[in-house]
Write a protein that holds these residues in place. Structure first.
Motif, mmCIF file in Angstrom:
data_model
loop_
_atom_site.group_PDB
_atom_site.id
_atom_site.type_symbol
_atom_site.label_atom_id
_atom_site.label_comp_id
_atom_site.label_asym_id
_atom_site.label_seq_id
_atom_site.Cartn_x
_atom_site.Cartn_y
_atom_site.Cartn_z
ATOM 1 N N PRO B 11 -29.968 53.951 -37.545
ATOM 2 C CA PRO B 11 -29.757 54.651 -36.279
ATOM 3 C C PRO B 11 -28.819 55.820 -36.470
ATOM 4 O O PRO B 11 -27.845 55.715 -37.195
ATOM 5 N N PRO B 89 -21.574 51.615 -35.411
ATOM 6 C CA PRO B 89 -22.898 51.800 -34.806
ATOM 7 C C PRO B 89 -23.367 50.553 -34.071
ATOM 8 O O PRO B 89 -23.079 49.432 -34.462
ATOM 9 N N ILE B 91 -26.386 48.064 -32.759
ATOM 10 C CA ILE B 91 -27.623 47.593 -33.377
ATOM 11 C C ILE B 91 -28.754 47.721 -32.358
ATOM 12 O O ILE B 91 -28.712 47.071 -31.318
ATOM 13 N N PRO B 92 -29.731 48.577 -32.621
ATOM 14 C CA PRO B 92 -30.760 48.815 -31.610
ATOM 15 C C PRO B 92 -31.718 47.643 -31.417
ATOM 16 O O PRO B 92 -31.987 46.874 -32.343
ATOM 17 N N VAL B 93 -32.210 47.524 -30.196
ATOM 18 C CA VAL B 93 -33.260 46.567 -29.875
ATOM 19 C C VAL B 93 -34.397 47.384 -29.263
ATOM 20 O O VAL B 93 -34.156 48.149 -28.336
ATOM 21 N N THR B 102 -27.145 42.770 -28.482
ATOM 22 C CA THR B 102 -26.472 42.864 -29.782
ATOM 23 C C THR B 102 -25.134 43.589 -29.700
ATOM 24 O O THR B 102 -24.595 43.975 -30.723
#
Lengths: 460, 586
Positions: B11, B89, B91-93, B102
């Motif tokens: 990301p 950063p 944590i993308p979902v 997250t």
């Protein structure tokens, strides 16, 4: 399948005597003390099993056996582990584990599922169809016990962007759905560890700021719904921990602080810088737990033609000599990294020995092989802990677990459930843990598979 | 180094500084300059909402993202001259890095906040603006100044009225610090404290304190809470004075008032930045940073590694800039999903214009320079570009997308196809089956074209179920190589860009990405998907079964409105789901 919370044996005097394992009591009798530090190196793509394992004395594959590696030549170490030959008396190798629980937990997402299971021993937390780790990873379980409350609880580092492919950022989890962010840029690590600014009234009074915050968190408690409250409580605890950390770090004395790194982006340079700083941090007790997430290696690093390692070679190890060669080089490359970790720790004198003596160092990877298989999962453990861990051993387990996973050779069984290895690490660190945390599985025939207890061959 | 496997990549930090380096942020400052929330405003009225049919899933407690924190600090201190807060950063979902699942606080996060807020407050005190009621030495009556400033700051930081206890808490702390350290340190420490409170860092909602729980377990939010939800969704920042006023006046307790404010807010340039952040995540702009091009294949005319390295760095920079400029212009000129998928207008450098076969308008240009690797400065000039209509149509034929979804040597119909299925159609293919056979095994012969190389997937029964759906919308991209450049031939053979759309309302054979994009532009499935993506982004969570009706109503509205994206934002904000909170699932 039944999953039980970790068994904290010390707290189980009441009617749990039967779980008190022989190995534990044996260890309790040992005169030494367990290591106080833990370093994890975690790499991608598993390995090429036939070129990772070795069997110089021609032992039967379908039996358990243990060999002393002391007398082995470089050639006898096996192709991939050859760079560790010099350290063969300070490491033990376990050949023949299987990520059995990962096979049993859903389907697809084999990289991610293996990441979640290998490090936690627990079933994944499936969110939006994606397997996040369902429990704390091994390093965090250990940090729960060995970390000093007044220092950094643990350091999560990565090289080459880390190895969670879909941009999920980290394979290290504090708990279910709680990934811990990594530091990939060595300059950021330096700033965090050694970059504390000058002293002044603002810096000197940070503890009182955090105290004021604790008060505010306290005032808000009870006004929110339980789910929100839980989140804020977690934050509040971290604020509290930071207060202790600020006080504690002010007292830490670190010698030989390296110069601030100037660059970020070159794999080997970054790793060397990260390792150098982590070593200093361990030696002056800034932290006791460090993990390295080793990002995907590139074709160029392996001398392979331009392209993408994963797309071009990883899947082909059983079908193409070239793919097998490239992925062997891949494993070899990381074996050298592991050797570098051992060397760095060994170079720091401590007491009558070295820093390595008090550090348990482990190399694990995601899947067992880069064909996406979960069987014959490769691990190496080394460093200190001689008091609790038997080193210099090559431990082989046959594929005797009655569970059929996705195996290239379509073998009907798998190796020893890897939870046993995680338990062994905990016990080697002196943690009274006997399950990580899945205790048993059942195969399609209803046969029970025991996942609890340590690997006794590893423990002293 | 970034892995491009399965549409993935690291990301990109959604940071204000990056944006600021490319586009002017001055409008933010202008919009924020009317500071008027110091007067006492009465609590909002408590008129209960009419119970609607829509049920929503439980609310997720949201912690401000790094982007939101930085924008909020700028609005709070009325200056863009603050050091940026840099957090670990998220944590993308589903690509979105604001998903609550997250985003539990971590030790490094708390540490980073504590460190960076020291720098922010020091900078704020170095050059105080109208937010401080005296000079930075405290002036003639430091205690009075400290109290009046903090009295206002705590309400702006908490985005609501505060209780006497809350006020006494911060003033008491200030007094203690003032007694031992003097004005400036006391002010900085008090501000640092405010900026690390849960009330500031989280969108804290206190349900049920003054509102009755509805039959479906939902409670209306207070006007202040609605204001925060609105401003953090539409602006990625705190409410402005007008929104605070509307909250205090009770205007946000009714749908009409919310709509009126939403329309106003969307006219502000802060909404452009919010949309850009949404697009960056939805459309995976972070992949641009990690693109790797094989120089031997694509830049063989260049002398050495240094030259090709510079070329690739400038290429990445051009793509990054194009992504932002393309979206900025597209939202201004068209603003519909169909437009996003079909516009022939973008921005390009002279180099990227070549790959596009584009016509440049050299009467206008933007020059961008950026440090790369802290050593080299790269400078590029972007021009408005008109793309050939028979070769390009909208975002899916743009370089930022095509290059981000390619391997260094070969373009990837799989990465491109998976993106279309997952992000544009919301039909993520199942993950690869457990027994993926290596492609080599299936080949039996040297592939002639890239398509041949990938066709093995569909020829294998184990893979074909998913790959028919993936490749059907992946192979139409075969006219574009790893640089995104048009090609009629691949390896000396004519390109076959035929495919098929499956599982949508616009199913059928399709040839090339232009036809595919134009088809998707008319698809209800694609329109419904975009609503779902925006809903995830707005609510900071995945959709749940309880959201079905809410989402369906929004999808219907979006479709009827011709896919107008700003219209969708208003509908989301005005919806029951957005204006109420639920504690637990039914």
């Amino acid at each position: 399948m039944s999953v039980r919370r970790r068994n904290f044996l010390t707290a189980m005097g009441l009617g749990a005597g039967s779980l008190f394992l022989p190995s534990l009591s044996r260890r309790a009798r040992a005169s030494g003390t367990p290591p106080t530090r833990f370093v994890l190196m975690y790499s991608a793509q598993g390995t090429v099993p036939d070129r990772w394992s070795t069997n110089p004395t021609d032992q039967p594959a379908d039996h358990s056996w243990v060999e002393d590696m002391a007398g082995w030549s470089v050639g006898e170490m096996g192709e991939i582990l050859a760079p560790l030959h010099a350290y063969r008396s300070q490491i033990s190798v376990v050949d023949g584990l299987g990520l059995v629980s990962a096979e049993a937990d859903g389907s697809g997402f084999r990289h991610e599922r293996a990441q979640a299971h290998s490090l936690t021993g627990a079933n994944a937390a499936w969110v939006g169809g994606f397997p996040y780790a369902g429990d704390a990873t091994i390093d965090q379980v250990i940090a729960d016990v060995v970390a000093r409350p007044d220092r950094y609880r643990s350091l999560e580092l990565s090289v080459g962007g880390g190895l969670s492919y879909d941009g999920y950022g980290s394979v290290i989890y504090r708990g279910r759905n709680q990934p811990l962010p990594v530091i990939d840029d060595p300059r950021l690590l330096w700033d965090r560890l050694f970059g504390a600014g000058m002293n002044g009234p603002i810096q000197d009074n940070q503890a009182s700021v955090l105290d004021a915050l604790s008060e505010r968190y306290g005032a808000l408690a009870g006004q929110l719904n339980p789910v929100d409250q839980q989140k804020l409580d977690a934050h509040r605890e971290l604020v509290h921990a930071l207060e202790a950390q600020i006080v504690g770090l002010a007292e830490a004395v670190c010698d030989d602080v390296p110069a601030r790194p100037q660059t970020h982006g070159d794999y080997d340079t970054d790793f060397a810088a990260q390792l150098g700083m982590a070593t200093v941090a361990l030696s002056c007790d800034l932290t006791r737990v460090v993990s390295f997430q080793m990002g995907q290696l590139t074709n160029a690093q392996l001398g392979a033609p331009p392209g993408d390692v994963h797309a071009d070679f990883a899947h082909g190890i059983y079908d193409s000599q070239e793919a097998s060669d490239v992925m062997t080089a891949y494993g070899n490359y990381h074996a050298s990294h592991f050797a570098q970790i051992l060397a760095a720790l060994e170079a720091v004198p401590e007491g009558e020995g070295t820093l390595l003596d008090s550090t348990l160092v482990v190399w694990m990877s995601e899947m067992a092989d880069s064909w996406h298989g979960f069987d014959r999962y490769p691990v190496v453990v080394g460093g200190g802990g001689g008091a609790c861990l038997r080193l210099g051993r090559y431990v082989h387990f046959p594929r005797s677990t009655p569970y059929q996973g996705l195996q290239y050779d379509q073998y009907p069984t798998m190796g020893l459930p890897h939870q046993r290895f995680l338990v062994s690490l905990c016990q080697a660190m002196g943690l009274p843990i006997n399950a990580m945390p899945i205790t048993e599985l059942y195969n399609a025939m209803g046969e029970r598979i025991d996942c609890s207890g340590p690997i006794t061959e590893l423990l002293a | 180094m970034t892995s491009l496997l399965r549409g993935g990549g690291r990301p990109r930090r959604p940071a204000a500084p990056t944006l600021a380096s490319l586009l002017v942020l001055a409008s933010l400052l202008v919009a924020a300059s009317s500071l008027a929330c110091s007067e006492d405003v009465s609590p909002p009225s408590e008129a209960p909402l009419e119970a609607g049919p829509a049920v929503t899933a439980p609310t997720a407690l949201h912690r401000l993202t790094q982007t939101q924190l930085n924008y909020t600090l700028q609005d709070l201190f009325l200056t863009t001259e603050l050091p940026a807060v840099e957090l670990p950063p998220d944590i993308p979902v589903h690509g979105f890095s604001n998903n609550a699942v997250t985003r539990q606080a971590s030790p490094f996060l708390v540490e980073s906040l504590q460190r960076d807020m020291q720098a922010v407050t020091a900078a704020a005190m170095d050059a105080p603006g109208p937010w401080l009621d005296c000079t930075s030495d405290g002036g003639s009556d430091p205690v009075a100044c400290g109290h009046s400033t903090l009295d206002r700051m705590i309400r702006r930081a908490f985005r609501r009225q505060v209780s006497q206890d809350e006020l006494s808490w911060i003033l008491g702390r200030f007094d203690q610090w003032y007694a031992s350290l003097g004005f400036r340190p006391a002010m900085e420490l008090a501000l640092q404290t405010l900026l690390q409170t849960p009330d500031f860092l989280y969108i804290v909602e206190q349900p049920g304190l003054d509102a009755a729980e509805g039959a479906d377990g939902s409670t209306p939010l207070s006007g202040w809470e609605v204001a925060s939800r609105m401003s953090y969704f539409l602006w990625d920042s705190m409410p402005d004075a007008e929104l605070f006023r509307a909250a205090a006046a009770g205007e946000l307790d009714a749908e009409a008032g919310v709509r009126a404010q939403a329309e106003r807010m969307l006219a502000n340039s802060r909404a452009d930045f919010m949309l850009l952040h949404f697009f960056e995540q939805w459309l995976a702009a972070d992949l641009i940073e990690g693109i790797v091009i094989d120089p031997e294949t694509y830049f063989s005319e260049l002398e050495d590694e240094e030259e090709s390295g510079g070329k690739i760095a400038a290429f990445r920079l051009a793509l990054d800039a194009e992504f932002e400029l393309f979206l900025r212009d597209f939202m201004r000129d068209d603003g519909t999903l169909a437009g996003l998928l079909t516009t022939r207008q973008t921005w390009a450098t002279e180099d990227t214009a070549d790959y596009y076969n584009a016509t440049l308008d050299t009467s206008r240009s933007i020059t961008i320079s950026k440090f790369v690797g802290m050593v080299d400065v790269h400078e590029i000039t972007m021009y408005p570009a008109t793309l050939p209509a028979d070769q390009r149509a909208g975002f899916l034929t743009s370089l930022p997308f095509l290059v981000g979804h390619a391997h260094p040597v070969f373009p990837s119909p799989v990465l491109r196809g998976v993106f279309v299925r997952e992000r544009i159609l919301c039909q993520p293919p199942g993950s690869p089956p457990d027994d993926v056979p290596p492609i080599e095994e299936l080949e039996g012969m040297e592939p002639k074209t890239n398509r041949d190389r990938y066709s093995a997937h569909s020829n294998n029964p184990a893979c074909s179920v998913c790959h028919e759906a993936i490749d059907g919308v992946g192979f139409p991209f075969e006219h574009y190589d790893s640089l995104g450049a048009w090609r009629d031939q691949d390896n000396g053979y004519p390109v076959d860009a035929s495919g098929a759309v499956l599982g949508t309302d616009v199913d059928g054979p399709v040839n090339g990405a232009v036809e595919l994009s134009e088809r998707l532009a008319t698809s209800r499935t694609a329109h419904d998907c975009m609503v779902k993506q925006m809903y995830r982004y707005a609510m900071h969570r995945n959709e749940a079964p309880d959201d079905k009706d809410s989402i369906a109503a929004l999808q219907e509205a979006f479709w009827r409105d011709g896919g107008r994206i700003e219209g969708m934002l208003v509908e989301i904000v005005a919806s029951e789901a957005f204006r109420t909170r639920r504690e637990k699932s039914q």
